[in-house]
Design an enzyme around this catalytic site. Structure first.
Site, PDB file in Angstrom:
ATOM      1  N   LEU A   1     -36.415  36.986 -24.014  1.00 34.96           N
ATOM      2  CA  LEU A   1     -37.618  36.397 -24.608  1.00 34.96           C
ATOM      3  C   LEU A   1     -37.783  36.916 -26.040  1.00 34.96           C
ATOM      4  CD1 LEU A   1     -40.118  36.579 -21.605  1.00 34.96           C
ATOM      5  CD2 LEU A   1     -39.134  34.528 -22.640  1.00 34.96           C
TER       6      LEU A   1
ATOM      7  N   GLY B   1     -27.367  34.108 -49.257  1.00 31.66           N
ATOM      8  CA  GLY B   1     -28.585  33.463 -48.768  1.00 31.66           C
ATOM      9  C   GLY B   1     -29.521  34.554 -48.274  1.00 31.66           C
TER      10      GLY B   1
ATOM     11  N   GLU C   1     -20.903  34.776 -53.453  1.00 32.68           N
ATOM     12  CA  GLU C   1     -21.685  33.555 -53.227  1.00 32.68           C
ATOM     13  C   GLU C   1     -20.962  32.369 -53.842  1.00 32.68           C
ATOM     14  OE1 GLU C   1     -24.490  32.323 -51.693  1.00 32.68           O
ATOM     15  OE2 GLU C   1     -23.953  30.459 -52.698  1.00 32.68           O
TER      16      GLU C   1
ATOM     17  N   ASP D   1     -35.137  25.711 -35.006  1.00 34.96           N
ATOM     18  CA  ASP D   1     -33.795  25.645 -35.614  1.00 34.96           C
ATOM     19  C   ASP D   1     -32.957  24.498 -35.061  1.00 34.96           C
ATOM     20  OD1 ASP D   1     -34.677  27.971 -36.756  1.00 34.96           O
ATOM     21  OD2 ASP D   1     -32.955  29.193 -36.171  1.00 34.96           O
TER      22      ASP D   1
ATOM     23  N   ALA E   1     -38.916  31.198 -38.279  1.00 34.43           N
ATOM     24  CA  ALA E   1     -39.668  31.410 -37.043  1.00 34.43           C
ATOM     25  C   ALA E   1     -41.058  30.774 -37.118  1.00 34.43           C
ATOM     26  CB  ALA E   1     -39.785  32.911 -36.772  1.00 34.43           C
TER      27      ALA E   1
ATOM     28  N   HIS F   1     -59.701  45.100 -58.391  1.00 35.45           N
ATOM     29  CA  HIS F   1     -58.871  45.960 -59.237  1.00 35.45           C
ATOM     30  C   HIS F   1     -58.865  47.363 -58.654  1.00 35.45           C
ATOM     31  CE1 HIS F   1     -57.035  47.551 -62.852  1.00 35.45           C
ATOM     32  NE2 HIS F   1     -57.939  48.519 -62.829  1.00 35.45           N
TER      33      HIS F   1
HETATM   34  P1  NAD Z   1     -28.621  30.355 -46.013  1.00 38.81           P
HETATM   35  O1  NAD Z   1     -28.389  28.908 -45.942  1.00 38.81           O
HETATM   36  O2  NAD Z   1     -29.923  30.888 -46.475  1.00 38.81           O
HETATM   37  O3  NAD Z   1     -27.520  31.018 -46.988  1.00 38.81           O
HETATM   38  C1  NAD Z   1     -26.148  30.862 -46.830  1.00 38.81           C
HETATM   39  C2  NAD Z   1     -25.500  31.174 -48.159  1.00 38.81           C
HETATM   40  O4  NAD Z   1     -24.102  31.158 -48.005  1.00 38.81           O
HETATM   41  C3  NAD Z   1     -25.856  30.157 -49.234  1.00 38.81           C
HETATM   42  O5  NAD Z   1     -26.252  30.837 -50.395  1.00 38.81           O
HETATM   43  C4  NAD Z   1     -24.543  29.412 -49.429  1.00 38.81           C
HETATM   44  O6  NAD Z   1     -24.380  28.912 -50.723  1.00 38.81           O
HETATM   45  C5  NAD Z   1     -23.545  30.515 -49.119  1.00 38.81           C
HETATM   46  N1  NAD Z   1     -22.210  30.003 -48.786  1.00 38.81           N
HETATM   47  C6  NAD Z   1     -21.900  28.900 -48.064  1.00 38.81           C
HETATM   48  N2  NAD Z   1     -20.555  28.755 -48.015  1.00 38.81           N
HETATM   49  C7  NAD Z   1     -20.022  29.777 -48.715  1.00 38.81           C
HETATM   50  C8  NAD Z   1     -18.699  30.185 -49.032  1.00 38.81           C
HETATM   51  N3  NAD Z   1     -17.648  29.445 -48.653  1.00 38.81           N
HETATM   52  N4  NAD Z   1     -18.512  31.301 -49.765  1.00 38.81           N
HETATM   53  C9  NAD Z   1     -19.572  32.026 -50.192  1.00 38.81           C
HETATM   54  N5  NAD Z   1     -20.851  31.681 -49.928  1.00 38.81           N
HETATM   55  C10 NAD Z   1     -21.074  30.585 -49.192  1.00 38.81           C
HETATM   56  O7  NAD Z   1     -28.213  30.944 -44.587  1.00 38.81           O
HETATM   57  P2  NAD Z   1     -28.395  32.376 -43.960  1.00 38.81           P
HETATM   58  O8  NAD Z   1     -28.684  33.409 -44.992  1.00 38.81           O
HETATM   59  O9  NAD Z   1     -27.185  32.572 -43.100  1.00 38.81           O
HETATM   60  O10 NAD Z   1     -29.661  32.209 -43.056  1.00 38.81           O
HETATM   61  C11 NAD Z   1     -29.679  31.214 -42.008  1.00 38.81           C
HETATM   62  C12 NAD Z   1     -31.076  30.697 -41.788  1.00 38.81           C
HETATM   63  O11 NAD Z   1     -31.905  31.731 -41.292  1.00 38.81           O
HETATM   64  C13 NAD Z   1     -31.701  30.185 -43.061  1.00 38.81           C
HETATM   65  O12 NAD Z   1     -32.325  28.953 -42.822  1.00 38.81           O
HETATM   66  C14 NAD Z   1     -32.723  31.240 -43.419  1.00 38.81           C
HETATM   67  O13 NAD Z   1     -33.857  30.697 -44.068  1.00 38.81           O
HETATM   68  C15 NAD Z   1     -33.086  31.822 -42.055  1.00 38.81           C
HETATM   69  N6  NAD Z   1     -33.480  33.223 -42.236  1.00 38.81           N
HETATM   70  C16 NAD Z   1     -34.721  33.497 -42.717  1.00 38.81           C
HETATM   71  C17 NAD Z   1     -35.112  34.812 -42.930  1.00 38.81           C
HETATM   72  C18 NAD Z   1     -36.470  35.116 -43.479  1.00 38.81           C
HETATM   73  O14 NAD Z   1     -37.330  34.241 -43.423  1.00 38.81           O
HETATM   74  N7  NAD Z   1     -36.707  36.288 -44.051  1.00 38.81           N
HETATM   75  C19 NAD Z   1     -34.226  35.846 -42.671  1.00 38.81           C
HETATM   76  C20 NAD Z   1     -32.968  35.531 -42.212  1.00 38.81           C
HETATM   77  C21 NAD Z   1     -32.601  34.208 -41.983  1.00 38.81           C
END
Ligand code: NAD
Length: 446
Positions: A34, A176, A197, A305, A313, A437
């Site tokens: 859960l 990301g 990236e 998702d 979330a 402030h």
């Molecule tokens: P993401 O889509 O945010 O980032 C993936 C990154 O990988 C992108 O910048 C992309 O350009 C890069 N990428 C893709 N192919 C590549 C390659 N061949 N070589 C190098 N870079 C490459 O995905 P994520 O970081 O894995 O997160 C997954 C999901 O989970 C997202 O939707 C994110 O918003 C969510 N998430 C949210 C939080 C939060 O709200 N704090 C935390 C973790 C994850």
């Protein structure tokens, strides 16, 4: 009314609690623990690690505050034990709430029999069949990987969350949200971190100004970030370390690392259920839904998702609430166009509403106002002056359209702007609001 919810993450369990509160007879089926990805291998455990990382940073910088402290290093097993304790406590809380609300919780894997019936292969070896008036699906996502040679040498974020040692050199593929959060945590733990990236900027979906400046800030913390990097493969070296090869500006490059994190996105867990057997339409993004999160089969809704998009979330929770409202004929005013999102790097980054780039694409003339945390008294006293704020307002009527920032407590500060954008506040009206402030919130007063 009987409701079956498949998936025990923030989309599923929060909706189950609300539905039970409204008098529905609810069955919640979950194959995993859960709390789902968020509680067990996402938001919460990473924030627990982030907090340990912050403490390590504070101790390392204690002398700057006039405090004598000696750091004995990061004890990773204790950091992980603390994380597990927090996760366990929250999971216990969910179990308690579901029990109190009389939600029938089944642990096992569900599959559709027909549009109203679900069969569950129970974890204890038995089987159950549940029939209801409506079915909600919130079965989440799984980590994506790259189709490159040696991809199997990389770990995903779930595996890194139970690492038993701090890697001397960590290479993160993907800048990301996940990639940057882990890069930032392990940098504070003492790892040498390199992030690769593919796109021109980190956090490609964020405002470009924010991405550029956050990159500079993270680089100042010692994280090496290479953008426009196309990763070609991962090879294991004779000493057990890894070589990540990539191409940048047509030139082959490489990074040596002891651990490689693959963080190139997540994809809807379409294999979690036999959607096609009962005619639920799926597409490239995930399960296809209408504006009320109803699938192509009436009475079956999907959110979180599994439908792709934001993969946050809090979005899953509100989508679930809207689906429940639609099912039970309750009107709501949830605006899915205004979604605050945060990245828990150090410093934190946050965003809401339209970016300057999006306004340009849409042909909306805007005024962009910027400020820095280094001019903010509270930030100075905290010793956390690295940060930037950008507010986007309509040039036509002055309405606030977006806010993008990084700096201390950015993840909390963003909500004031989210509320004002949702209430269609103008820049002039915002400037008339008295802010206490000395607070970080004053930095928003561009
Ligand atoms: P993401 O889509 O945010 O980032 C993936 C990154 O990988 C992108 O910048 C992309 O350009 C890069 N990428 C893709 N192919 C590549 C390659 N061949 N070589 C190098 N870079 C490459 O995905 P994520 O970081 O894995 O997160 C997954 C999901 O989970 C997202 O939707 C994110 O918003 C969510 N998430 C949210 C939080 C939060 O709200 N704090 C935390 C973790 C994850």
């Amino acid at each position: 009314m009987k409701l079956t919810i498949i998936g025990g993450g923030p989309g599923g369990y929060e909706t189950a609690l609300k539905a039970a509160e409204r008098g529905l007879e609810v069955t919640l089926i979950s194959s995993g623990p859960l709390g789902g990805t968020c509680l067990n291998e996402g938001c919460i455990p990473t924030k627990a690690l982030r907090r340990s990382a912050d403490v390590a940073d504070l101790v390392a910088g204690a002398a700057g505050f006039g405090v004598e402290a000696s750091a004995g290093g990061v004890d990773l097993p204790r950091v992980m034990a603390r994380k597990e304790e927090i996760v366990g406590q929250l999971r216990g809380g969910i179990e308690f709430l579901l029990k109190k609300a009389k939600v029938n919780v089944l642990s096992g894997k569900a599959s559709f029999v027909d549009a109203r019936t679900v069969r569950v292969a129970l974890q204890d070896g038995g089987e159950a069949t549940v029939t209801s008036d409506a079915i909600f699906v919130a079965t989440g996502s799984v980590s994506a990987s790259l189709p490159i040679p040696g991809a199997e040498f990389a770990v995903d974020s779930t595996a890194l969350l139970s690492a038993d040692a701090i890697p001397h050199r960590l290479c993160v593929i993907g800048a990301g949200v996940i990639g940057l959060e882990f890069a930032s945590i392990f940098r504070s733990f003492g790892s040498e971190v390199t992030v690769l990236e593919y796109c021109k900027e980190i956090l490609p979906r964020f405002d470009t100004d924010l991405s550029k400046r956050l990159k500079q800030s993270l680089s100042r913390k010692g994280i090496s970030i290479d953008t426009s990097a196309s990763v070609q493969g991962i090879a294991r070296e004779a000493d057990g370390s890894f070589k990540v090869s990539y191409i940048k500006k047509d030139q082959p490059q490489e990074v040596l690392a002891d651990k490689v994190l693959m963080a190139v996105g997540r994809r809807p867990a379409l294999g979690s259920l036999n959607f096609e057997d009962i005619g639920i339409e799926t597409g490239k993004r995930g399960v296809v839904v209408d504006k009320d999160f109803q699938t192509s089969v009436p009475g079956i809704y999907a959110f979180g998702d599994i439908i792709g998009g934001y993969m946050l979330a809090h979005v899953a929770t509100f989508q679930g609430l809207h689906a429940l409202n639609h099912l039970t004929g309750v009107e709501d005013g949830i605006d899915f166009g205004i979604v605050p999102a945060a990245v828990f790097t150090s410093p934190e980054a946050a965003t809401v509403g339209l970016s300057e780039d999006e306004c340009k694409e849409k042909g909306i003339p805007v005024e962009c106002l910027k400020s820095q945390f280094r001019a903010n008294g509270k930030a100075l006293t905290m010793g956390e002056t690295d940060g930037f704020i950008k507010v986007v307002a309509s040039e036509e009527d002055g309405r606030l359209l977006g806010c993008h920032l990084f700096g201390p407590h950015a993840a909390d500060l963003i909500h004031e702007m989210a509320a004002l954008i949702a209430r269609r506040t103008t820049l002039a009206e915002f400037r008339d609001l008295i802010h206490a402030h000395p607070t970080l919130s004053e930095a928003l007063m561009v």
